[in-house]
Design a protein around this motif. Structure first.
Motif, mmCIF file in Angstrom:
data_model
loop_
_atom_site.group_PDB
_atom_site.id
_atom_site.type_symbol
_atom_site.label_atom_id
_atom_site.label_comp_id
_atom_site.label_asym_id
_atom_site.label_seq_id
_atom_site.Cartn_x
_atom_site.Cartn_y
_atom_site.Cartn_z
ATOM 1 N N LEU A 86 0.822 -1.207 0.000
ATOM 2 C CA LEU A 86 0.000 0.000 0.000
ATOM 3 C C LEU A 86 0.857 1.258 0.000
ATOM 4 O O LEU A 86 1.900 1.319 0.669
ATOM 5 C CB LEU A 86 -0.920 0.007 1.224
ATOM 6 N N GLU A 87 0.397 2.247 -0.763
ATOM 7 C CA GLU A 87 1.046 3.552 -0.795
ATOM 8 C C GLU A 87 0.005 4.586 -1.214
ATOM 9 O O GLU A 87 -1.018 4.245 -1.817
ATOM 10 C CB GLU A 87 2.218 3.557 -1.771
ATOM 11 N N PRO A 88 0.230 5.859 -0.882
ATOM 12 C CA PRO A 88 -0.719 6.886 -1.322
ATOM 13 C C PRO A 88 -0.826 6.882 -2.848
ATOM 14 O O PRO A 88 0.170 6.987 -3.553
ATOM 15 C CB PRO A 88 -0.092 8.187 -0.805
ATOM 16 N N THR A 89 -2.052 6.738 -3.345
ATOM 17 C CA THR A 89 -2.262 6.568 -4.786
ATOM 18 C C THR A 89 -3.370 7.491 -5.271
ATOM 19 O O THR A 89 -4.440 7.551 -4.676
ATOM 20 C CB THR A 89 -2.640 5.106 -5.108
ATOM 21 N N LEU A 90 -3.091 8.201 -6.366
ATOM 22 C CA LEU A 90 -4.095 9.034 -7.010
ATOM 23 C C LEU A 90 -4.671 8.283 -8.202
ATOM 24 O O LEU A 90 -3.919 7.805 -9.065
ATOM 25 C CB LEU A 90 -3.468 10.354 -7.464
ATOM 26 N N LEU A 91 -5.984 8.165 -8.236
ATOM 27 C CA LEU A 91 -6.620 7.392 -9.303
ATOM 28 C C LEU A 91 -6.572 8.095 -10.660
ATOM 29 O O LEU A 91 -6.513 7.427 -11.693
ATOM 30 C CB LEU A 91 -8.075 7.089 -8.940
ATOM 31 N N ASN A 92 -6.594 9.420 -10.681
ATOM 32 C CA ASN A 92 -6.628 10.126 -11.962
ATOM 33 C C ASN A 92 -5.417 9.824 -12.846
ATOM 34 O O ASN A 92 -5.586 9.471 -14.025
ATOM 35 C CB ASN A 92 -6.757 11.632 -11.739
ATOM 36 N N PRO A 93 -4.181 9.958 -12.348
ATOM 37 C CA PRO A 93 -3.042 9.621 -13.195
ATOM 38 C C PRO A 93 -3.034 8.149 -13.606
ATOM 39 O O PRO A 93 -2.669 7.813 -14.739
ATOM 40 C CB PRO A 93 -1.824 9.947 -12.312
ATOM 41 N N LEU A 94 -3.465 7.272 -12.683
ATOM 42 C CA LEU A 94 -3.501 5.840 -12.992
ATOM 43 C C LEU A 94 -4.495 5.566 -14.118
ATOM 44 O O LEU A 94 -4.192 4.856 -15.088
ATOM 45 C CB LEU A 94 -3.901 5.071 -11.729
ATOM 46 N N ALA A 95 -5.681 6.157 -14.011
ATOM 47 C CA ALA A 95 -6.695 5.979 -15.053
ATOM 48 C C ALA A 95 -6.245 6.605 -16.369
ATOM 49 O O ALA A 95 -6.479 6.051 -17.453
ATOM 50 C CB ALA A 95 -8.018 6.603 -14.596
ATOM 51 N N GLY A 96 -5.575 7.755 -16.291
ATOM 52 C CA GLY A 96 -5.093 8.405 -17.505
ATOM 53 C C GLY A 96 -4.078 7.559 -18.246
ATOM 54 O O GLY A 96 -4.114 7.464 -19.485
ATOM 55 N N GLU A 97 -3.176 6.903 -17.512
ATOM 56 C CA GLU A 97 -2.181 6.021 -18.136
ATOM 57 C C GLU A 97 -2.866 4.874 -18.863
ATOM 58 O O GLU A 97 -2.484 4.510 -19.981
ATOM 59 C CB GLU A 97 -1.235 5.467 -17.067
ATOM 60 N N LEU A 98 -3.879 4.296 -18.229
ATOM 61 C CA LEU A 98 -4.582 3.163 -18.841
ATOM 62 C C LEU A 98 -5.315 3.585 -20.103
ATOM 63 O O LEU A 98 -5.325 2.857 -21.105
ATOM 64 C CB LEU A 98 -5.564 2.549 -17.836
ATOM 65 N N LEU A 99 -5.926 4.766 -20.068
ATOM 66 C CA LEU A 99 -6.652 5.233 -21.245
ATOM 67 C C LEU A 99 -5.693 5.536 -22.398
ATOM 68 O O LEU A 99 -6.007 5.264 -23.561
ATOM 69 C CB LEU A 99 -7.469 6.478 -20.901
ATOM 70 N N ASP A 100 -4.532 6.075 -22.080
ATOM 71 C CA ASP A 100 -3.525 6.299 -23.124
ATOM 72 C C ASP A 100 -3.077 4.973 -23.732
ATOM 73 O O ASP A 100 -2.808 4.882 -24.933
ATOM 74 C CB ASP A 100 -2.319 7.038 -22.547
ATOM 75 N N PHE A 101 -3.028 3.949 -22.894
ATOM 76 C CA PHE A 101 -2.583 2.638 -23.350
ATOM 77 C C PHE A 101 -3.590 2.000 -24.312
ATOM 78 O O PHE A 101 -3.207 1.396 -25.320
ATOM 79 C CB PHE A 101 -2.360 1.736 -22.131
ATOM 80 N N VAL A 102 -4.893 2.122 -24.013
ATOM 81 C CA VAL A 102 -5.909 1.459 -24.835
ATOM 82 C C VAL A 102 -6.436 2.353 -25.958
ATOM 83 O O VAL A 102 -7.205 1.884 -26.796
ATOM 84 C CB VAL A 102 -7.104 0.977 -23.970
ATOM 85 N N ALA A 103 -6.027 3.620 -25.973
ATOM 86 C CA ALA A 103 -6.557 4.551 -26.978
ATOM 87 C C ALA A 103 -6.364 4.064 -28.418
ATOM 88 O O ALA A 103 -7.301 4.129 -29.222
ATOM 89 C CB ALA A 103 -5.930 5.930 -26.793
ATOM 90 N N PRO A 104 -5.157 3.568 -28.796
ATOM 91 C CA PRO A 104 -5.001 3.093 -30.179
ATOM 92 C C PRO A 104 -5.953 1.945 -30.530
ATOM 93 O O PRO A 104 -6.506 1.901 -31.632
ATOM 94 C CB PRO A 104 -3.531 2.642 -30.225
ATOM 95 N N GLN A 105 -6.140 1.019 -29.583
ATOM 96 C CA GLN A 105 -7.048 -0.104 -29.828
ATOM 97 C C GLN A 105 -8.483 0.394 -29.995
ATOM 98 O O GLN A 105 -9.210 -0.057 -30.886
ATOM 99 C CB GLN A 105 -6.970 -1.093 -28.664
ATOM 100 N N ALA A 106 -8.884 1.335 -29.150
ATOM 101 C CA ALA A 106 -10.246 1.885 -29.248
ATOM 102 C C ALA A 106 -10.432 2.619 -30.568
ATOM 103 O O ALA A 106 -11.485 2.514 -31.209
ATOM 104 C CB ALA A 106 -10.511 2.819 -28.071
#
Length: 268
Positions: free
Chosen positions: A121-141
């Motif tokens: 466990l560590e302090p985690t911000l969901l926005n950057p995590l979600a943004g990375e994932l969306l950048d990753f799947v953007a070409p496939q989408a």
């Protein structure tokens, strides 16, 4: 005389109260001991399942690897089929190779599900995590003709989480949503907070979940997708619950589905 009688009654009442409280404390102690024993048994059972799963995976992976390697060599030998018989043979080799790779993925998913997760466990911000994932799947989408909309709460507070495991749960929901919509469809990814906690949700405008499947979507090996392992959503649920969170589902036939991960706010 009255004060003597009062003292005697007080003593009797005090003794009775003490006895009741003593029995209550004893029951609480027994209950805590039983809960601790149950927790230990569950941990031992989980460790045993993980050990068996790892051993089983090892025994399965070895012949699968040999099979896949020989199929790849055969495909190279049949790379330029000429006759109809050779073309049919190459197609069958391709089918067998795909199924072998699928079995390897099933084994890997099962091991990941069965293994206990030691959360880091560590302090985690969901926005950057979600943004990375969306950048990753953007070409496939984009190739699939699917629009992705982001709606991130800019004031989202951090959570205590294992980023790697949480990323795995989030990407599973995202991939499920992409697979649920047709070309021209849309997937919306949203983050928000409330007094109850912090949420990450994925909404699709696909066909929705049939009512008869609603209670089974988190069951092991249940899948309506061709070639699906039925481990994706159970893995999401397990990871989120290990974080002391919950997964909510809203779906209606013909109106799409929304999966939401709720996590506790980070203790200040």
């Amino acid at each position: 005389m009255n004060w003597i009688l009062g003292a005697a009654v007080g003593a009797v009442v005090g003794a009775a109260v003490a006895a009741v409280l003593g029995r209550k404390s004893a029951r609480q102690a027994l209950g805590a001991a039983a809960a601790s024993a149950d927790a230990r048994r569950q941990e031992e059972q989980a460790a045993l399942v993980g050990t068996i799963a790892a051993g089983l995976a090892h025994e399965i992976r070895n012949p699968l690897s040999t099979l896949r390697m020989n199929l790849q060599l055969l495909r190279e030998d049949w790379a330029d089929p000429i006759t109809e018989r050779e073309q049919k043979g190459k197609k069958r080799i391709d089918v067998l190779l795909r199924e072998t790779e699928r079995l390897e993925n099933v084994v890997s998913d099962f091991v990941r599900f069965a293994a206990g997760h030691a959360l880091k466990l560590e302090p985690t911000l969901l926005n950057p995590l979600a943004g990375e994932l969306l950048d990753f799947v953007a070409p496939q989408a984009e190739r699939a003709g699917i629009a992705i909309k982001r709606d991130f709460d800019p004031a989202l507070p951090p959570v205590d989480a294992d980023p790697n495991l949480l990323r795995q749960a989030m990407v599973n929901l995202l991939m499920n949503a992409l697979q649920a919509v047709q070309r021209g469809g849309r997937v919306e990814v949203r983050t928000r907070s409330s007094p109850d906690g912090v949420a990450f949700s994925v909404r699709d405008d696909g066909a929705g979940i049939p009512a008869e499947h609603r209670d089974r979507i988190f069951s092991l090996y249940f899948s309506t997708k061709p070639g699906g392992t039925g481990l994706g959503l159970p893995m999401v649920k397990k990871i989120v619950e290990e974080h002391q969170g919950r997964v909510e589902v809203e779906s209606a036939p013909g109106r799409g589905s929304t999966f939401t991960i709720w996590l506790k706010r980070r203790a200040s």
